[in-house]
Scaffold this active site. Structure first.
Site, PDB file in Angstrom:
ATOM      1  N   CYS A 124     -47.914  18.353 103.309  1.00 27.13           N
ATOM      2  CA  CYS A 124     -47.556  19.677 101.456  1.00 27.13           C
ATOM      3  C   CYS A 124     -46.684  19.313 100.724  1.00 27.13           C
ATOM      4  CB  CYS A 124     -46.187  20.042 102.458  1.00 27.13           C
ATOM      5  SG  CYS A 124     -44.920  21.251 101.602  1.00 27.13           S
ATOM      6  N   CYS A 149     -44.232  20.621  99.233  1.00 30.24           N
ATOM      7  CA  CYS A 149     -42.525  19.966  98.833  1.00 30.24           C
ATOM      8  C   CYS A 149     -42.654  18.564  98.175  1.00 30.24           C
ATOM      9  CB  CYS A 149     -42.653  19.758 100.523  1.00 30.24           C
ATOM     10  SG  CYS A 149     -43.296  21.357 101.301  1.00 30.24           S
ATOM     11  N   ASP A 150     -43.537  17.442  98.280  1.00 30.00           N
ATOM     12  CA  ASP A 150     -43.689  16.021  98.025  1.00 30.00           C
ATOM     13  C   ASP A 150     -44.813  15.492  96.875  1.00 30.00           C
ATOM     14  OD1 ASP A 150     -42.145  15.864 100.655  1.00 30.00           O
ATOM     15  OD2 ASP A 150     -44.323  15.360 101.631  1.00 30.00           O
TER      16      ASP A 150
END
Ligand code: NAP
Length: 312
Positions: free
Chosen positions: A135, A138-139
């Site tokens: 992701c 997200c990261d």
């Protein structure tokens, strides 16, 4: 343990599920979404969408919030974060048992979506969360000024590689062929981006590191030569597989597990419909998921009417 009864239970709260929920509730039947996760589905993790008609640019989370609010207007019930134990699609009513509740439904609309496929190479599992991520939204911020790699040549790989250049100092796209699968407009953004370098005809065979990832082993598909590439992060975007764990074997599926439907979204079981990414479909977009949801719900409505003896 509480038992709920609905005309239709929709499994999954992404775009297909919410669209089905909107059409079912507005059509006058009792409908509930049951999801193992928070509601919103895969698009909640997309930074931006620019191909959902009516919105030239909208955040994935924002769009899904609008889907949810719209379905709420017609009384759709929602049960997120349900730990599903069993799903019986064959019985009548159909029964979904979770850790805390039991749902009985005349019809079920499966909208469980899909999840990222894994490379299945040494080091992948070991370094999840320590250099391996599925992701970018997200990261990505963890990789500021770092050198990272994205694996794959589809829309997801190329779009996310471009997104990751906001943070990383360099992004390699590692693709097993000499041509990308992504849409031309998306490819061009990668070709125009100075931080992106594409490594063609190459597979990743191992992910290495100590506490965190520090390198990957590459194999050239043509020369069979192995090389080591220093990276601190790797994002595999090599496709998706359907979320069908509790459904497997009950409905007809293709060789990859995607659910087979007819054009009304009906599966091989009467009263069971599959919509969105979980079904065998040639295009997986928010708009096609939403379209499937509408079709599935309308035919679920017709099926419920037929149970009452109403001519459809
Ligand atoms: P995809 O289109 O199936 O692409 C997967 C890519 O990974 C392909 O390039 C494939 O190579 C490669 N690959 C597959 N298995 C591999 C392996 N074991 N090792 C190395 N490479 C491997 O998947 P996706 O990009 O996740 O997209 C999924 C669906 O969502 C698609 O329908 C896509 O169009 C859609 N999507 C659309 C958008 C958008 O329109 N903005 C954004 C994201 C996703 P080959 O090319 O050689 O097969």
């Amino acid at each position: 343990m509480q038992t709920y009864e609905f005309d239709t239970v929709i499994l999954g709260g992404g775009p297909a599920g919410f669209s089905a929920g909107l059409y079912a509730s507005r059509g006058g039947i009792s409908a509930a979404i049951v999801d193992v996760n928070m509601l919103g589905g895969q698009p909640s993790n997309y930074l931006e969408l620019e191909n959902y008609p009516g919105f030239s640019k909208i955040g994935g989370y924002d769009l899904m919030e609008k889907f949810e609010q719209h379905a709420d207007m017609f009384g759709l019930q929602k049960f997120p974060m349900q730990e599903i134990e069993t799903i019986d699609l064959v019985s009548q009513p159909k029964i979904i048992k979770t850790k805390t509740d039991e749902f009985h439904a005349k019809t079920v609309i499966i909208a469980t979506g899909a999840k990222p496929m894994k490379l299945c190479i040494p080091g992948e599992e070991e370094f999840i969360g320590r250099g391996v991520s599925y992701c970018a939204v997200c990261d990505g911020a963890f990789y500021k000024d770092k050198v990272i790699a994205v694996v794959g040549g589809g829309n997801s790989a190329v779009e996310e590689a471009v997104y990751l250049t906001r943070f990383a100092s360099k992004v390699y796209i590692i693709h097993r062929r000499d041509e990308l699968r992504a849409d031309k407009i998306i490819q061009q953004r990668a070709f125009d981006n100075e931080k992106i370098e594409i490594i063609w005809d190459t597979c990743v065979t191992e992910i290495k590191g100590e506490n965190t990832v520090n390198s990957i082993i590459l194999k050239n598909a043509k020369s069979a030569e192995f090389t080591t590439l220093g990276v601190e992060g790797i994002f595999p975007y090599i496709g998706i597989c359907p979320n069908v764990e509790k459904i497997n074997g009950q409905v007809a599926q293709d060789s990859k597990g995607f659910i087979l439907t007819d054009e009304t979204m009906k599966t091989s079981i009467e009263g069971v419909y599959a919509v969105g990414d979980v079904r065998n479909t040639p295009l997986r977009q928010v708009i096609t998921a939403a379209s499937d949801g509408a079709t599935g719900a309308v035919y679920a409505l017709k099926y419920i009417d037929s149970l009452k003896g109403v001519k459809v």
